[in-house]
Write a protein that holds these residues in place. Structure first.
Motif, mmCIF file in Angstrom:
data_model
loop_
_atom_site.group_PDB
_atom_site.id
_atom_site.type_symbol
_atom_site.label_atom_id
_atom_site.label_comp_id
_atom_site.label_asym_id
_atom_site.label_seq_id
_atom_site.Cartn_x
_atom_site.Cartn_y
_atom_site.Cartn_z
ATOM 1 N N MET A 1 0.818 -1.597 0.051
ATOM 2 C CA MET A 1 -0.154 -0.034 0.004
ATOM 3 C C MET A 1 1.134 0.951 0.021
ATOM 4 N N VAL A 2 0.700 2.140 -0.529
ATOM 5 C CA VAL A 2 1.298 3.239 -1.078
ATOM 6 C C VAL A 2 0.971 4.640 -0.001
ATOM 7 N N LEU A 3 1.142 5.329 0.912
ATOM 8 C CA LEU A 3 0.941 6.508 1.883
ATOM 9 C C LEU A 3 1.257 7.420 1.462
ATOM 10 N N PHE A 4 0.519 8.312 1.573
ATOM 11 C CA PHE A 4 0.843 9.825 0.860
ATOM 12 C C PHE A 4 0.764 10.325 2.567
ATOM 13 N N ILE A 5 1.569 11.522 2.468
ATOM 14 C CA ILE A 5 1.493 12.479 4.353
ATOM 15 C C ILE A 5 2.382 13.766 3.293
ATOM 16 N N HIS A 6 0.998 14.275 3.932
ATOM 17 C CA HIS A 6 0.041 15.617 3.026
ATOM 18 C C HIS A 6 1.312 16.517 3.856
ATOM 19 N N GLY A 7 1.399 18.373 3.569
ATOM 20 C CA GLY A 7 1.728 19.087 4.197
ATOM 21 C C GLY A 7 1.192 19.689 5.275
ATOM 22 N N PHE A 8 2.079 20.455 5.982
ATOM 23 C CA PHE A 8 1.340 21.580 7.271
ATOM 24 C C PHE A 8 0.284 22.552 6.209
ATOM 25 N N SER A 9 -1.275 22.427 6.777
ATOM 26 C CA SER A 9 -1.930 23.239 6.583
ATOM 27 C C SER A 9 -3.035 22.231 5.362
ATOM 28 N N SER A 10 -2.332 21.521 4.585
ATOM 29 C CA SER A 10 -2.488 20.997 3.300
ATOM 30 C C SER A 10 -3.840 19.169 3.707
ATOM 31 N N HIS A 11 -4.211 18.836 3.181
ATOM 32 C CA HIS A 11 -4.738 17.328 3.658
ATOM 33 C C HIS A 11 -5.025 16.254 2.615
ATOM 34 N N LEU A 97 3.811 30.388 13.599
ATOM 35 C CA LEU A 97 2.934 30.192 14.911
ATOM 36 C C LEU A 97 2.229 31.586 14.962
ATOM 37 N N GLY A 98 1.004 31.478 15.576
ATOM 38 C CA GLY A 98 -0.227 31.942 15.440
ATOM 39 C C GLY A 98 -1.426 31.342 14.249
ATOM 40 N N MET A 99 -2.018 32.069 14.107
ATOM 41 C CA MET A 99 -3.648 31.766 13.120
ATOM 42 C C MET A 99 -2.879 31.661 11.993
ATOM 43 N N ALA A 100 -2.624 30.143 11.313
ATOM 44 C CA ALA A 100 -3.029 29.351 10.084
ATOM 45 C C ALA A 100 -4.059 29.019 9.375
ATOM 46 N N PRO A 101 -3.526 29.594 8.232
ATOM 47 C CA PRO A 101 -5.009 28.284 7.412
ATOM 48 C C PRO A 101 -5.266 26.693 7.079
ATOM 49 N N ASN A 102 -6.218 26.557 6.952
ATOM 50 C CA ASN A 102 -6.019 25.307 7.128
ATOM 51 C C ASN A 102 -6.900 25.234 4.501
ATOM 52 N N PHE A 103 -5.861 24.816 4.788
ATOM 53 C CA PHE A 103 -5.740 24.799 2.729
ATOM 54 C C PHE A 103 -7.565 24.243 2.208
ATOM 55 N N TYR A 104 -8.141 23.172 2.858
ATOM 56 C CA TYR A 104 -9.098 22.475 2.688
ATOM 57 C C TYR A 104 -10.029 23.454 2.839
ATOM 58 N N ASP A 105 -10.301 23.831 3.505
ATOM 59 C CA ASP A 105 -12.303 24.800 3.629
ATOM 60 C C ASP A 105 -11.928 26.324 4.145
ATOM 61 N N GLU A 106 -10.190 26.664 4.338
ATOM 62 C CA GLU A 106 -10.086 28.364 4.550
ATOM 63 C C GLU A 106 -10.338 28.355 6.374
ATOM 64 N N SER A 107 -10.739 27.476 6.476
ATOM 65 C CA SER A 107 -11.192 28.106 8.275
ATOM 66 C C SER A 107 -9.645 28.265 8.642
ATOM 67 N N CYS A 108 -9.423 28.065 9.840
ATOM 68 C CA CYS A 108 -8.188 28.355 11.054
ATOM 69 C C CYS A 108 -8.037 27.418 12.016
ATOM 70 N N PHE A 109 -6.637 27.567 12.069
ATOM 71 C CA PHE A 109 -6.116 26.666 13.679
ATOM 72 C C PHE A 109 -5.008 27.363 14.509
ATOM 73 N N GLU A 110 -4.721 27.437 15.581
ATOM 74 C CA GLU A 110 -3.427 28.050 15.853
ATOM 75 C C GLU A 110 -2.193 27.507 16.222
ATOM 76 N N TRP A 111 -1.109 27.718 15.399
ATOM 77 C CA TRP A 111 -0.450 27.043 15.436
ATOM 78 C C TRP A 111 0.655 27.647 16.224
ATOM 79 N N LYS A 112 1.064 26.692 17.251
ATOM 80 C CA LYS A 112 0.968 26.957 18.841
ATOM 81 C C LYS A 112 2.977 26.298 18.905
ATOM 82 N N GLU A 113 3.881 26.888 20.163
ATOM 83 C CA GLU A 113 4.407 26.422 20.159
ATOM 84 C C GLU A 113 5.370 24.835 20.851
#
Length: 183
Positions: A1-11, A97-113
């Motif tokens: 099985m091939v497992l693809f691992i996406h990048g930051f804020s992606s999906h 660091l701070g609020m980052a976008p989610n590229f799937y639905d354009e929502s945001c999440f907080e990226w923390k230390e």
């Protein structure tokens, strides 16, 4: 099985994931591209559970997904294809660091230390680089391709002029990726 691992804020429905899913599905090769949590420990928990329950896993990681894939490839002795990998993720993602976008639905999440601290636990080297295929483009606007080239000097390597962080024209290499992973 091939497992693809996406990048930051992606999906798992990003352009590379879609194209790879279509390619491997047409070839009859089981393929999975999960949408992972932005929380590193949760993302890694998901990936390790998949590896434990699936047979004969092969990894493809892009950007932050490449960072995760290096850790998993070494821990489970798996072959891995790295596409413009973020080899110094804790340092690179400290700029986010701070609020980052989610590229799937354009929502945001907080990226923390605390997320950066979690990432540090997954820093890894690959002892047998014959299990690594590295694809980088010099035009990557987010990462310095030379860091990956220096980290994986003994990998099977494709280094292209121009391009972007998304790796323009990745489809041209699908046959080579398949041959490397499934040989």
């Amino acid at each position: 099985m091939v497992l693809f691992i996406h990048g930051f804020s992606s999906h798992g429905y990003g352009s590379k994931a879609k194209a790879l899913r279509e390619y491997f599905t047409e070839k009859g090769v089981p393929f999975l591209a999960p949408s992972l949590s932005y929380v590193p420990e949760l993302a890694m928990q998901t990936l390790e559970e998949i590896i434990r329950v699936c047979d004969d896993v092969k990894l493809i990681g892009s950007s932050l997904g490449g960072y995760y894939a290096v850790y998993l490839a070494e821990k489970y002795r798996l072959p891995v294809v790295l596409i413009n990998p973020a080899v110094r993720s804790p340092e690179t993602l400290s700029r986010m660091l701070g609020m980052a976008p989610n590229f799937y639905d354009e929502s945001c999440f907080e990226w923390k230390e605390s997320h950066l601290e979690m990432l540090k636990k997954y820093e890894s080297e690959i002892s047998d680089q014959s299990r690594v295929m590295l694809l980088v483009q010099k035009g990557d606007e987010l990462l310095d391709y030379r860091e990956a080239v220096e980290k994986f000097p003994d990998a099977k390597m494709i280094v292209e002029e121009g391009g972007s962080h998304g790796f323009d024209g990745i489809e041209r290499y699908f046959d080579r990726i398949e041959a490397f992973l499934l040989s």
